[in-house]
Scaffold this motif. Structure first.
Motif, mmCIF file in Angstrom:
data_model
loop_
_atom_site.group_PDB
_atom_site.id
_atom_site.type_symbol
_atom_site.label_atom_id
_atom_site.label_comp_id
_atom_site.label_asym_id
_atom_site.label_seq_id
_atom_site.Cartn_x
_atom_site.Cartn_y
_atom_site.Cartn_z
ATOM 1 N N LEU A 121 66.564 -4.683 20.686
ATOM 2 C CA LEU A 121 66.066 -5.634 19.680
ATOM 3 C C LEU A 121 65.235 -4.912 18.618
ATOM 4 O O LEU A 121 65.267 -5.271 17.451
ATOM 5 N N GLU A 122 64.509 -3.870 19.033
ATOM 6 C CA GLU A 122 63.703 -3.121 18.066
ATOM 7 C C GLU A 122 64.537 -2.235 17.164
ATOM 8 O O GLU A 122 64.062 -1.773 16.128
ATOM 9 N N ALA A 123 65.799 -2.003 17.569
ATOM 10 C CA ALA A 123 66.661 -1.136 16.754
ATOM 11 C C ALA A 123 67.312 -1.911 15.600
ATOM 12 O O ALA A 123 67.792 -1.315 14.644
ATOM 13 N N ILE A 124 67.327 -3.229 15.697
ATOM 14 C CA ILE A 124 67.943 -4.039 14.633
ATOM 15 C C ILE A 124 67.070 -3.939 13.377
ATOM 16 O O ILE A 124 65.843 -4.090 13.459
ATOM 17 N N ALA A 125 67.676 -3.698 12.237
ATOM 18 C CA ALA A 125 66.908 -3.630 10.984
ATOM 19 C C ALA A 125 66.210 -4.978 10.780
ATOM 20 O O ALA A 125 66.876 -6.024 10.827
ATOM 21 N N PRO A 126 64.878 -5.002 10.578
ATOM 22 C CA PRO A 126 64.162 -6.276 10.441
ATOM 23 C C PRO A 126 64.792 -7.201 9.381
ATOM 24 O O PRO A 126 64.806 -8.412 9.554
ATOM 25 N N ALA A 127 65.358 -6.607 8.325
ATOM 26 C CA ALA A 127 65.959 -7.423 7.263
ATOM 27 C C ALA A 127 67.227 -8.138 7.726
ATOM 28 O O ALA A 127 67.676 -9.092 7.098
ATOM 29 N N LYS A 128 67.821 -7.661 8.834
ATOM 30 C CA LYS A 128 69.053 -8.281 9.345
ATOM 31 C C LYS A 128 68.811 -9.035 10.655
ATOM 32 O O LYS A 128 69.745 -9.513 11.294
ATOM 33 N N ASP A 129 67.556 -9.144 11.059
ATOM 34 C CA ASP A 129 67.179 -9.693 12.368
ATOM 35 C C ASP A 129 67.153 -11.226 12.325
ATOM 36 O O ASP A 129 66.091 -11.849 12.300
ATOM 37 N N VAL A 130 68.332 -11.839 12.327
ATOM 38 C CA VAL A 130 68.420 -13.300 12.141
ATOM 39 C C VAL A 130 67.865 -14.105 13.317
ATOM 40 O O VAL A 130 67.661 -15.316 13.203
ATOM 41 N N ASP A 131 67.612 -13.447 14.468
ATOM 42 C CA ASP A 131 66.970 -14.140 15.585
ATOM 43 C C ASP A 131 65.447 -14.091 15.462
ATOM 44 O O ASP A 131 64.743 -14.775 16.198
ATOM 45 N N GLY A 132 64.943 -13.231 14.582
ATOM 46 C CA GLY A 132 63.488 -13.142 14.364
ATOM 47 C C GLY A 132 62.723 -12.574 15.543
ATOM 48 O O GLY A 132 61.541 -12.877 15.722
ATOM 49 N N PHE A 133 63.366 -11.729 16.361
ATOM 50 C CA PHE A 133 62.703 -11.196 17.561
ATOM 51 C C PHE A 133 62.080 -9.820 17.330
ATOM 52 O O PHE A 133 61.357 -9.307 18.176
ATOM 53 N N HIS A 134 62.414 -9.164 16.214
ATOM 54 C CA HIS A 134 61.883 -7.814 15.973
ATOM 55 C C HIS A 134 60.366 -7.886 15.745
ATOM 56 O O HIS A 134 59.880 -8.787 15.066
ATOM 57 N N PRO A 135 59.610 -6.915 16.327
ATOM 58 C CA PRO A 135 58.142 -6.940 16.177
ATOM 59 C C PRO A 135 57.676 -7.041 14.717
ATOM 60 O O PRO A 135 56.614 -7.631 14.460
ATOM 61 N N VAL A 136 58.440 -6.493 13.785
ATOM 62 C CA VAL A 136 58.052 -6.599 12.373
ATOM 63 C C VAL A 136 58.101 -8.062 11.923
ATOM 64 O O VAL A 136 57.173 -8.561 11.263
ATOM 65 N N ASN A 137 59.140 -8.782 12.315
ATOM 66 C CA ASN A 137 59.213 -10.200 11.948
ATOM 67 C C ASN A 137 58.175 -11.033 12.695
ATOM 68 O O ASN A 137 57.615 -11.981 12.148
ATOM 69 N N VAL A 138 57.919 -10.673 13.969
ATOM 70 C CA VAL A 138 56.889 -11.379 14.743
ATOM 71 C C VAL A 138 55.537 -11.201 14.053
ATOM 72 O O VAL A 138 54.787 -12.163 13.859
ATOM 73 N N GLY A 139 55.254 -9.972 13.645
ATOM 74 C CA GLY A 139 53.984 -9.678 12.959
ATOM 75 C C GLY A 139 53.877 -10.423 11.641
ATOM 76 O O GLY A 139 52.821 -10.965 11.305
ATOM 77 N N ARG A 140 54.991 -10.445 10.904
ATOM 78 C CA ARG A 140 54.966 -11.150 9.612
ATOM 79 C C ARG A 140 54.744 -12.641 9.812
ATOM 80 O O ARG A 140 54.036 -13.283 9.046
ATOM 81 N N LEU A 141 55.359 -13.195 10.865
ATOM 82 C CA LEU A 141 55.158 -14.624 11.145
ATOM 83 C C LEU A 141 53.672 -14.900 11.403
ATOM 84 O O LEU A 141 53.096 -15.851 10.869
ATOM 85 N N HIS A 142 53.059 -14.031 12.218
ATOM 86 C CA HIS A 142 51.653 -14.252 12.584
ATOM 87 C C HIS A 142 50.683 -13.990 11.441
ATOM 88 O O HIS A 142 49.552 -14.446 11.483
ATOM 89 N N THR A 143 51.128 -13.212 10.441
ATOM 90 C CA THR A 143 50.221 -12.922 9.326
ATOM 91 C C THR A 143 50.610 -13.716 8.078
ATOM 92 O O THR A 143 50.167 -13.392 6.976
ATOM 93 N N GLY A 144 51.449 -14.731 8.262
ATOM 94 C CA GLY A 144 51.743 -15.654 7.161
ATOM 95 C C GLY A 144 52.597 -15.069 6.046
ATOM 96 O O GLY A 144 52.533 -15.517 4.911
ATOM 97 N N GLN A 145 53.422 -14.060 6.383
ATOM 98 C CA GLN A 145 54.276 -13.463 5.348
ATOM 99 C C GLN A 145 55.705 -13.976 5.453
ATOM 100 O O GLN A 145 56.127 -14.486 6.492
ATOM 101 N N GLU A 146 56.440 -13.801 4.385
ATOM 102 C CA GLU A 146 57.863 -14.149 4.361
ATOM 103 C C GLU A 146 58.566 -13.374 5.475
ATOM 104 O O GLU A 146 58.345 -12.179 5.633
ATOM 105 N N CYS A 147 59.375 -14.053 6.280
ATOM 106 C CA CYS A 147 60.044 -13.361 7.391
ATOM 107 C C CYS A 147 61.246 -14.146 7.881
ATOM 108 O O CYS A 147 61.475 -15.278 7.458
#
Ligand code: NAD
Length: 305
Positions: free
Chosen positions: A110-136
């Motif tokens: 899951l961490e190998a998926i490019a965050p920009a293509k992570d349509v399940d939103g499971f990558h730590p970068v997307n998780v972090g963006r969700l928690h910090t109120g950023q577009e994700c």
């Protein structure tokens, strides 16, 4: 005023129609977005989920690419596949169907998926963006929960929201999204000492546990909104009669199929609440619609639109 049923099928249809409109509005040079689905192993439930995801793509005009590597492949071999998909310009979204076979390190994949293509939103970068109120890109089932609440015009700002369940896939991201929507959020889990004390305070109660009938009528505040994420199969006649006394339709399904599906909320609680999502036909109906939404979003974001 009677109890409102929050109809997941109708809300999902509205989302699909919005996604279809967004697809039509994409500039011509973008082409049609592409979703790659990777299915490893032969889990029968996963087969059905993947088939439904591919079908939904076809209905909306999203290209789909189904990859079925050999069930015995290693983590490293799967990482090579992910890397190739990350690099392909005709792939906007990558989804690795879970669960993966035991020999594969799911976290690494899951961490190998490019965050920009992570349509399940499971990558730590997307998780972090969700928690910090950023577009994700945010996880599909929790996003569906928020869509149900927002499209049903349930006020979230200042509401007491209680989420039961803290999985990375449902409970935690749902809590994060409700917090982001200005609710006061309590997250309960298996170690919560007095669950009813918390649930009785909830204006909005989201339950994502996987235990049939966990939430009883006595645990619900009168007028509360109940969002039931649980999907449980009842195969025991005694349970059927306890949860659905006098329900001829369910009894007929049970006779025919040997089981019925129910959520984590005891249907007796429907009489106490103000609104609820049924199971089936509630939250479950939203998940694939949100995946389609995320695929178009990924296609747009990757191109700076
Ligand atoms: P999970 O097993 O990963 O997590 C369950 C959570 O419930 C845990 O955080 C645990 O602490 C908590 N829990 C367990 N027993 C409890 C108790 N007695 N009191 C309070 N908390 C308790 O499950 P999950 O993946 O989050 O899924 C939860 C449910 O949602 C399942 O029924 C699953 O089938 C369903 N689900 C539905 C969809 C959908 O609608 N599309 C998607 C994902 C999951």
């Amino acid at each position: 005023m009677g109890t409102r049923i929050l109809d997941g099928l109708a809300i999902a249809a509205g989302i699909r129609s919005d996604v279809s409109q967004q697809l039509q509005q994409l500039p011509e040079w973008v082409g049609s977005p592409g979703l790659a689905v990777v299915l490893v192993g032969d889990n029968s439930a996963s087969e059905i989920y993947v088939r439904n995801k591919v079908k939904a793509c076809g209905e909306l005009g999203i290209r789909s690419l189904l990859l079925r590597p050999v069930p015995t492949l290693t983590t490293d071999e799967l990482l090579v596949i992910i890397d190739e998909l990350n690099g392909r310009d005709d792939v906007d979204g990558i989804l690795v169907q879970l669960p993966l076979p035991a020999q594969i390190d799911a976290k690494r994949v899951l961490e190998a998926i490019a965050p920009a293509k992570d349509v399940d939103g499971f990558h730590p970068v997307n998780v972090g963006r969700l928690h910090t109120g950023q577009e994700c890109l945010s996880p599909c089932t929790p996003t569906g929960v928020l869509e149900i609440l927002q499209r049903s015009r349930i006020p979230l700002t200042g509401a007491e929201a209680v989420v039961v369940g803290r999985s990375d896939i449902v409970g935690k991201p749902t809590s994060a999204m409700l917090l982001r929507a200005n609710a006061t959020v309590t997250t309960c889990h298996i170690h919560t000492v007095d669950l009813p004390k918390h649930t009785r305070e909830a204006d909005i109660l989201v339950v994502a546990v996987g235990k049939p009938g966990l939430i009883t009528a006595a645990m619900v505040k009168p007028g509360a909104v109940l969002i039931d994420v649980g999907i449980n199969r009842i195969t025991n006649r005694e349970e059927l009669e306890r949860f659905f006394p006098g329900d001829a339709a369910r009894a007929a399904t049970f006779e025919k199929r040997g089981s019925v599906v129910m959520g984590d909320v005891d249907p007796a609680a429907y009489a106490v609440c103000g609104a609820y999502t049924p199971v089936p036909g509630g939250v479950g109906a939203l998940t694939i619609a949100m995946l389609m939404h995320n695929t178009v979003k990924a296609a747009r974001m990757r191109r700076g639109l």
